[in-house]
Design a protein around this motif. Structure first.
Motif, PDB file in Angstrom:
ATOM      1  N   TYR A1249       0.826  -1.200   0.000  1.00 13.00           N
ATOM      2  CA  TYR A1249       0.000   0.000   0.000  1.00 13.00           C
ATOM      3  C   TYR A1249       0.871   1.264   0.000  1.00 13.00           C
ATOM      4  CZ  TYR A1249      -4.433  -2.408   0.813  1.00 13.00           C
ATOM      5  OH  TYR A1249      -5.554  -3.161   0.679  1.00 13.00           O
ATOM      6  N   PHE A1250       0.391   2.270  -0.756  1.00 15.10           N
ATOM      7  CA  PHE A1250       1.028   3.578  -0.792  1.00 15.10           C
ATOM      8  C   PHE A1250      -0.068   4.645  -0.771  1.00 15.10           C
ATOM      9  CE2 PHE A1250       3.864   0.640  -2.886  1.00 15.10           C
ATOM     10  CZ  PHE A1250       5.111   0.977  -2.381  1.00 15.10           C
ATOM     11  N   GLN A1283     -10.690   0.281  -9.054  1.00  9.41           N
ATOM     12  CA  GLN A1283     -11.168   0.228  -7.675  1.00  9.41           C
ATOM     13  C   GLN A1283     -10.851  -1.130  -7.063  1.00  9.41           C
ATOM     14  OE1 GLN A1283     -12.720   2.731  -5.916  1.00  9.41           O
ATOM     15  NE2 GLN A1283     -12.665   1.452  -4.111  1.00  9.41           N
ATOM     16  N   GLY A1284     -10.237  -1.133  -5.882  1.00  8.60           N
ATOM     17  CA  GLY A1284      -9.836  -2.373  -5.238  1.00  8.60           C
ATOM     18  C   GLY A1284     -10.855  -2.885  -4.245  1.00  8.60           C
ATOM     19  N   THR A1299      -6.934   0.782  -6.291  1.00  8.07           N
ATOM     20  CA  THR A1299      -6.961   2.058  -5.589  1.00  8.07           C
ATOM     21  C   THR A1299      -8.271   2.212  -4.838  1.00  8.07           C
ATOM     22  OG1 THR A1299      -6.823   4.463  -5.893  1.00  8.07           O
ATOM     23  CG2 THR A1299      -7.896   3.204  -7.627  1.00  8.07           C
ATOM     24  N   ASN A1300      -8.317   3.197  -3.947  1.00  8.83           N
ATOM     25  CA  ASN A1300      -9.579   3.558  -3.307  1.00  8.83           C
ATOM     26  C   ASN A1300     -10.276   4.680  -4.075  1.00  8.83           C
ATOM     27  OD1 ASN A1300      -7.904   5.720  -2.643  1.00  8.83           O
ATOM     28  ND2 ASN A1300      -8.829   5.997  -0.629  1.00  8.83           N
ATOM     29  N   PHE A1305      -3.018   3.597  -3.256  1.00  9.36           N
ATOM     30  CA  PHE A1305      -2.722   2.747  -4.401  1.00  9.36           C
ATOM     31  C   PHE A1305      -2.077   1.457  -3.892  1.00  9.36           C
ATOM     32  CE2 PHE A1305      -2.766   7.058  -6.012  1.00  9.36           C
ATOM     33  CZ  PHE A1305      -3.543   6.941  -7.163  1.00  9.36           C
ATOM     34  N   VAL A1306      -2.470   0.335  -4.498  1.00 11.56           N
ATOM     35  CA  VAL A1306      -1.964  -0.976  -4.090  1.00 11.56           C
ATOM     36  C   VAL A1306      -1.301  -1.622  -5.295  1.00 11.56           C
ATOM     37  CG1 VAL A1306      -2.540  -3.189  -3.025  1.00 11.56           C
ATOM     38  CG2 VAL A1306      -3.933  -1.165  -2.532  1.00 11.56           C
ATOM     39  N   ILE A1307      -0.051  -2.067  -5.122  1.00 15.01           N
ATOM     40  CA  ILE A1307       0.650  -2.757  -6.203  1.00 15.01           C
ATOM     41  C   ILE A1307       0.844  -4.214  -5.829  1.00 15.01           C
ATOM     42  CG2 ILE A1307       1.812  -0.655  -6.946  1.00 15.01           C
ATOM     43  CD1 ILE A1307       4.366  -1.780  -5.621  1.00 15.01           C
ATOM     44  N   TYR A1308       1.043  -5.043  -6.856  1.00 15.74           N
ATOM     45  CA  TYR A1308       1.099  -6.494  -6.637  1.00 15.74           C
ATOM     46  C   TYR A1308       2.410  -7.101  -7.139  1.00 15.74           C
ATOM     47  CZ  TYR A1308      -3.778  -5.655  -5.721  1.00 15.74           C
ATOM     48  OH  TYR A1308      -4.945  -5.169  -5.211  1.00 15.74           O
TER      49      TYR A1308
END
Length: 1322
Positions: A1249-1250, A1283-1284, A1299-1300, A1305-1308
């Protein structure tokens, strides 16, 4: 008087309330001074507010505060020059505030009696259900809204509920009851505890204050009758909490008293803190809210509730006291003491008179909460009662722990654990003394210690009491647990050296006297103690372990456990431990020399010792060779075991035959050869030629040698060829290998023969993994496709090349006749010029269908070995020349089967076998042309082709990629001699196979690791019985979507390589994931796995051996892996082209962190961005560090280039990531690792998460012992984002991140971000 600071969680995180906004877009309607609206775009929370007062209300400019006892009069202005908040209040706000206060003074009941026609029913006895239902839809959900306007639903419900409460019927209406017990706590928690409060306007703040006054009126009214309103009082505690976000925001507000002395008289309860304690915080609004509660008879009604104490439990008592805990420093202590003194005594009596049955129910925890509340209040108001509270607390725990009821015992242990964590409730010295005096530990151990959760709590108790344990305590605990020591093992780090020696005494004595059975836990415990204690004690532990190992009747798993405990100590990197390893090895050799019943295990243990330090034990090996004659001992022992197994099985030795009841014959042979290999490679001067011949005779030509012996033997001689001197190689080949009977040939035997033959004849070394070879090896030995057999005439064969034996008069003359005069002349000319040439090549002419004819001399020999060699040379010379001249096909006659009368089966076997050997190097289509009238020859050749086809599949392939190697082989993942093997924890079949092979200890270790780390992507487990060092179980589930499947495999590979590097491993073995029970598209799985491994090896430039292990029944998949490994390997042979940032400093060594000077432009730019989004949540910047991890940066650059090429745009963002200092250290060394995803929630996906807001990331940092925190500023490739949600484990099809919708932002993929700077701050 010092202020008591109670920590209160005033944050709302994403998981708790779906309120994740960090920024507010404020629209201020300047045309209407009575309204202000806060709206948040997308899914951010928003609320609306309006002032409650009329702009025509009169003003009053003086407020008088009567301080009880001191008779101090204080005039307070409306502005405090020393605080930022008051400076920010413009004259308009001051004017509005004064108007309100004056209006409230003249109309004290206005807030509880005013009605809105739009919001209240005509019948005042009915609750405003419509407003309630409207409010219910607004408070919850992502787009929550709290309406604060006077005519809206919240105000209407508060006023309506207050009216019903004044009539004593508020709880009779279900909607009203739900409003008070559910909606009010939720709404006012957000209004007082949300971190968004700091961003709302002053006008909104005033409206929150006013709506709070409405709630105060409701609570005061509701307290006028029973039962005790628990939920409302918990909300009152929030309203009275000086540490809430709302009150901290307004802590410098002046105390503007709006009720005259005559109205409150001696009921005035609250006043500014600076008149009560030494503080600059006035908390004027808090004081006014408290006094409003008093004015509305709230205190009077609350005190009267105590009169119904007969029906009270701890829950009701605690609810009545809790509101004053966090505001006690803003209350006149004398008045509070006078109001509630007798009630405190009543509570003490309640606790002291609890019955035994009260200890068995879960609500007993409420009593402990009540004691905690009492402790906080009494520390300020009744300090003389603290000792009594301590006694009650401890005595209650003692009474519960002596109960036979499990719930009572469990609850007592939970409360003890809380006391251990919090030293403020009861000092630890007092607690320790009480535990010792009352034998708390021994009473706890009388409970159900088989229950896991209870055991964990007992372990905490042991850890707390550990420093005070005596020898008799260890003996008692040892006997009580029947030697298992699970509790002591869990808290071993808490014991000192003397106490550890007591433990050794207990274990040793019980094993020697057989008074206690051996348990694996106690064996492991000894190993743990050996790592911690002094050298003398370590030597004793090793002796205890060794003596116990010699005990008869031990199970294999128990022996392995002893071995691991030895290794754990001997593998310690401490120079003073070297002698331990030598002594241990000497004991193993002595047992082998004495031919003890378990000498095979002694060899295994010795082998494991040599594995501990394979690069630095040359001196040690010299000792083994010179002092203990280890080479001769092992060779003799190997021969003895072979003879013994032959006799026991009457010649039917199998690989899994047990040698000594524990080790298999295969394992025993392998261990012997591995030690000899170590001796040869690190002490080769002692390994004589006679030793090689002895080994060859034992393993290969001995009639007692099994197939297993020969397989290992051939492999050993191939593996060690580089370590034999030239003379040994030549002699071994001439005296042994070249004379090997064809009946012993097999693929590994062929490889051995070819290797030594090429070396001895100084032929070029053709290795499959040579990146310069122009020939691609044949992978699939499908001889039906590559080798053909025909009955016909060689003259009409259409192959590119026809091979003719120049000494075969009939065939030779026929070919030249059909080829014509030109061909005949060409042959005679070539032969005349070079009569000894091995091959005469003549272009075909005349009626010949071939392009070229090769004439080779050949004649039979009565010596079968020499005849075999000549046939092989005949075939190899022809195929090599054809391949060199780029021909694609070649045809052979059945040489020797005609006029020479050679054995047809011998010729057929030799020709076909040699063709197979050469196909490894030369991809030609080969035809055998048999005369039509010789069906016997045709059938024999066909039989030999079928026979070899069954056993001639290549079992392994190796290719060099950069500094690393990629291998593929057919085999068993559990037998791989690598550092780590990979298992898929989501595949029951693979997981079961690995665990069954590894043994019960691994099953237990896996279960424990899984229980403790259920959210972890990777579980690292010891290898147990397997030859590898470690097992990684990683979660992986396939997806039907091919893009998602590919990305999941990329992530799978990435996480494995990341952890392999973290563990400093140099070799890893993968299964073919997804190709078994999941039935994934094998072409996608194979291509993605190989491509990503090549990518990782080339990009990271690490000396890592990666092996893909394919099951024997998956030949097609093996072929796919081979083809993929051999394809396009050039593109991975060079490093990624990139340029380091200009700000980076030159460095030597492995330095990764560089402090940025505070006067540099770089520093000012980064800190300015940080400051802009931190909203003054820090007091000082300690330092700014630049991260210079070149390996990580190269990976990030590679991803960045791929993103730009694919998306045709730059999607890089500078974002923040907060964490602890310990985690930061790991990230800097090993990149972001989503294996640890889930620690702070996975609302928008299971990834890293960032946030674009530093103040949001701040909430995930942890202060260290110096109160310092750290936060990364990272460059993140967002790509296509969507959207996550919490179910996403890899980005959806077509997207790179989730993202929300605003700032998260979420990376995998871990290399999708690069941590550029680390900010350390307070």
């Amino acid at each position: 008087m010092k202020r008591i600071n109670c920590s209160t969680d005033t944050s709302l995180d994403d998981n708790a309330s779906d309120n994740v906004s960090k920024r507010k877009c404020i629209e201020h309607n300047t045309n209407n001074r009575n309204s202000a609206i806060i709206a948040v775009n997308n899914d951010e929370s928003h609320l609306t507010t309006s002032n409650f007062t009329d702009p025509e209300l009169p003003l009053e400019d003086n407020w008088i505060i009567n301080i009880d006892n001191d008779n101090i009069l204080h005039r307070s202005t409306s502005v405090n020059d020393n605080t930022n908040d008051i400076i920010a209040l413009e004259s308009f706000v001051n004017e509005q505030f004064e108007q309100r206060m004056a209006f409230f003074k003249n109309n004290p009941n206005i807030l509880s009696t005013t009605k809105s026609d739009n919001q209240m029913n005509n019948d005042s006895n009915l609750f405003t259900t419509g407003a309630f239902l409207d409010l219910e839809t607004k408070i919850y959900g992502e787009n929550w809204t709290i309406p604060l306007k006077r005519e809206e639903s919240l105000s209407a419900c508060l006023l309506s509920a207050t009216n019903l409460a004044l009539l004593g019927i508020a709880d009779e209406d279900e909607c009203c009851k739900k409003f008070m017990e559910v909606l009010i706590p939720e709404a006012f928690r957000k209004l007082h505890c949300s971190h968004h409060i700091n961003n709302w306007s002053h006008e909104v703040q005033l409206s929150i204050y006013e709506i709070t006054i409405l709630l105060i009126d409701l609570i005061a009214a509701r307290l006028s009758y029973t039962p005790v309103p628990i939920q409302l009082l918990s909300t009152l505690a929030i309203l009275f909490d000086s540490n809430s976000v709302f009150h901290q925001k307004h802590k410098n507000q002046s105390f503007q008293y709006c009720f005259s002395n005559e109205e409150l008289d001696d009921r005035l309860l609250s006043c500014p803190s600076f008149l009560l304690i030494t503080s600059s915080d006035t908390h004027g609004w808090l004081c006014q809210i408290i006094n409003r509660f008093v004015e509305q008879k709230g205190i009077q009604n609350l005190a009267e509730q105590f009169e119904n104490y007969q029906s009270f439990t701890a829950l009701e008592y605690n609810a009545l006291l809790a509101p004053f805990v966090n505001c006690i420093n803003y209350i006149m202590k004398g008045k509070y003491r006078m109001l509630f003194g007798k009630d405190i005594d009543q509570i003490f009596n309640y606790i002291e008179n609890l019955k035994e049955q009260d200890f068995h129910i879960e609500s007993i925890n409420n009593t402990f909460e009540l004691l905690s509340t009492l402790q906080k209040l009494c520390s300020v108001v009744w300090p003389h009662c603290l000792k009594r509270i301590e006694y009650l607390h401890l005595n209650l725990i003692l009474q519960m722990i002596t109960q036979t009821n499990f719930n009572a015992k469990m609850n007592s242990m939970i409360q003890l654990a809380k006391l251990f964590e919090n030293n403020t409730l009861i000092p630890h010295d007092v607690l320790t003394a009480y535990i010792t005096e009352n034998s708390i530990l021994w009473k706890a151990l009388e409970g159900n210690i088989a229950q896991i959760e209870y055991m964990k709590k007992v372990c905490v108790l042991i850890g707390f009491a550990a420093p005070h344990f005596l020898k008799e305590d260890f003996e008692k605990l040892w006997k009580m647990q029947h030697g298992q020591l699970s509790f002591i093992f869990a808290e071993i780090v808490k014991f000192n050296s003397e106490q550890l020696n007591h433990l050794i005494d207990c274990i040793d004595e019980s094993w020697k006297t057989r008074t206690m059975p051996m348990h694996m836990e106690s064996i492991v415990l000894l190993g743990e103690i050996g790592l911690k204690c002094e050298k003398q004690s370590t030597a004793r532990i090793l002796q205890v372990l060794w003596d116990a190992t010699l005990t008869n009747g031990l199970s294999p798993s128990m022996l392995d456990c002893f071995l691991r405990s030895h290794y754990q100590i001997l593998s310690e990197d401490r120079s003073e431990y070297d002698e331990f390893g030598r002594d241990y090895s000497a004991k193993c050799i002595e047992l082998v020399q004495r031919k003890e019943v378990w000498h095979a295990r002694s060899v295994k243990y010795l082998n494991e010792i040599l594995r501990l330090d394979p690069t630095n034990n040359k001196n040690f090996i010299e000792i083994l060779v010179n002092k203990y004659n280890v080479i001769n001992v092992l060779i003799e022992n190997l021969s003895n075991i072979q003879q013994d197994m032959w006799n026991k099985t009457e010649g039917s030795v199998m690989p899994d035959t047990l040698v000594d009841g524990h080790l298999t014959f295969q394992e025993s042979t392998k261990n012997h050869l591995e030690i000899l290999s170590s001796v040869l490679k690190r002490g080769n001067s002692s390994f004589l030629h006679k030793h090689t011949e002895e080994l060859w005779d034992i393993l290969i030509t001995n009639e007692r040698a099994s197939t297993c012996d020969r397989e290992f033997g051939f492999s050993w001689f191939v593996d060690c060829v580089e370590n034999f001197n030239r003379q040994t190689q030549i002699t071994l080949f001439n005296e042994r290998i070249s004379k090997l009977s064809p009946i012993y040939y097999c693929p590994k035997g062929n490889a051995c023969y070819k290797l030594y033959s090429e070396r001895c004849n100084e032929l070029r070394n053709l290795v499959l993994n040579s990146s310069t070879s122009s020939m691609k090896p044949i992978i699939n030995r499908d001889l039906n496709a590559l080798v053909h057999i025909y009955q016909g005439d060689l003259i009409v064969e259409q192959s590119d090349v026809v091979v003719v034996c120049s000494l075969s008069t009939t065939l030779h003359e026929s070919v030249l006749k059909i080829g014509g005069d030109l061909m005949k002349y060409s042959f005679e000319t070539e032969y005349k010029n070079n009569p000894t040439a091995p091959i005469i090549s003549i272009a075909a002419s005349g009626q010949l269908a071939a392009k070229t004819v090769y004439f080779l001399p050949w004649k039979p020999n009565i010596d079968n070995i020499k005849c075999c060699e000549s046939i092989r040379k005949f075939v190899s010379n022809a195929m090599e020349k054809a391949a060199t001249e780029n021909y694609k096909s070649i045809a052979f006659p059945a040489v020797g089967c005609g006029q020479y009368g050679c054995s047809i089966s011998f010729v057929a076997w030799t020709l076909v076998d040699e063709v197979f050997r050469q196909l490894v190097k030369y991809p030609l289509s080969v035809s055998f042309v048999i005369l039509p009238n010789r069906t016997d020859i045709y059938n024999e050749f066909q039989a030999q082709i079928n026979l070899i086809q069954e056993t001639s599949e290549i079992k392994s392939l190796s290719v060099a990629i950069g500094k690393g190697t990629v291998e593929v082989e057919i085999g068993d993942i559990t037998t791989q001699k690598v550092d780590v093997i990979i298992g898929n924890s989501s595949s029951d079949i693979l997981k079961k196979e690995i665990m069954n092979a590894a043994g019960n200890d691994v099953k237990i270790a896996y279960a424990k690791e899984y229980e403790n780390n259920q959210k972890s992507l990777i579980l690292s487990i010891p290898s147990g019985k397997l030859p590898c060092k470690q097992i990684f179980f990683i979660k992986w589930d396939p997806d039907r979507n091919e893009d998602v499947l590919q990305q999941s495999i990329v992530d799978f590979i990435w996480n494995i390589i990341q952890n392999v590097i973290l563990y400093k491993f140099t070799s890893v073995a993968f299964p073919a994931i997804g190709c078994g029970q999941y039935r994934c598209p094998t072409n996608i799985v194979v291509k993605t796995m190989v491509k990503e491994i090549k990518h990782q090896l080339a990009m990271r430039s690490i000396p890592l051996t990666v092996k893909f292990v394919i099951q024997s029944k998956q030949q097609t998949i093996f072929n796919q892996f081979c083809n993929q490994i051999l394809s396009s390997r050039e593109e991975f042979g060079t490093s990624i082209d990139y340029q380091l940032p200009s700000t980076w400093e030159q460095s030597t060594g492995n330095k990764l962190r560089f402090v940025v000077p505070s006067n540099s432009a770089e520093y000012k730019s980064i800190i300015a961005d940080f400051d802009q989004t931190m909203n003054r949540k820090y007091t000082a910047i300690i330092q700014l560090e630049r991260i210079q991890n070149e390996r990580w940066y190269a990976q990030y650059v590679a991803h960045s280039k791929e993103f730009r090429q694919r998306l045709n745009t730059d999607t890089e963002k500078c974002l923040y990531h907060g964490c602890s200092q310990q985690v930061a250290d790991s990230i800097i060394k090993n990149c972001f690792n989503r294996s640890f995803a889930g620690k702070h929630g996975t609302v928008y996906g299971v990834g890293v998460y960032f946030s674009s807001y530093a103040d949001y990331s701040h909430s995930f940092t942890d202060p260290d012992s110096n109160a310092e925190r750290c936060m990364f500023m990272a460059r993140v490739l967002i790509g296509n984002t969507t959207q996550g949600n919490s179910l996403i484990r890899s980005p959806p099809d077509g997207f790179d991140s989730t993202t929300n919708g605003r700032h998260i932002f979420v990376i995998y993929h871990d290399a999708q971000a690069f941590a550029e700077y680390l900010i350390t701050y307070k």
